[in-house]
Design a protein around this motif. Structure first.
Motif: not given
Length: 104
Positions: A54-62
């Motif tokens: 989830g954190w990796l997806i959030w970072q890539a989403w930014d």
């Protein structure tokens, strides 16, 4: 004929985790669709609940351009990441149990 398997304690935990991720994801999507100015604390909880992926997806989403981002798609990706994590942990435990059964 297929052989039925009993649900192990880790399988029960993975199933409960998957249900919690689904419930939080559905709640987040309902809030996104119904509230005009939503402060989505359930989305933050979903990121923490699906921590490694989830954190990796959030970072890539930014990193995406603003016009390509959609909070509903982000929520669905987080739910998918949570389900994948639950599946991966249950498969890992199943594999380790299988290996320990062979050595005994």
């Amino acid at each position: 004929m297929t052989k039925s398997r009993e649900l192990s304690p880790v399988g029960c935990i993975a199933l409960a985790y998957s249900g919690l991720v689904l419930a939080l994801g559905i709640y987040s999507i309902v809030v996104l669709l119904t509230v005009q100015d939503s402060i989505l604390l359930s989305g933050v909880a979903l990121i923490y609940l699906t921590f490694p992926l989830g954190w990796l997806i959030w970072q890539a989403w930014d990193l995406l351009p603003i016009e390509m981002t959609n909070p509903i798609v982000l929520t669905l990706l987080l739910v998918g990441a949570g389900w994948f994590q639950a599946w991966a942990v249950s498969r890992l435990v199943w594999y380790l149990e299988l290996r320990s059964g062979e050595s005994a």
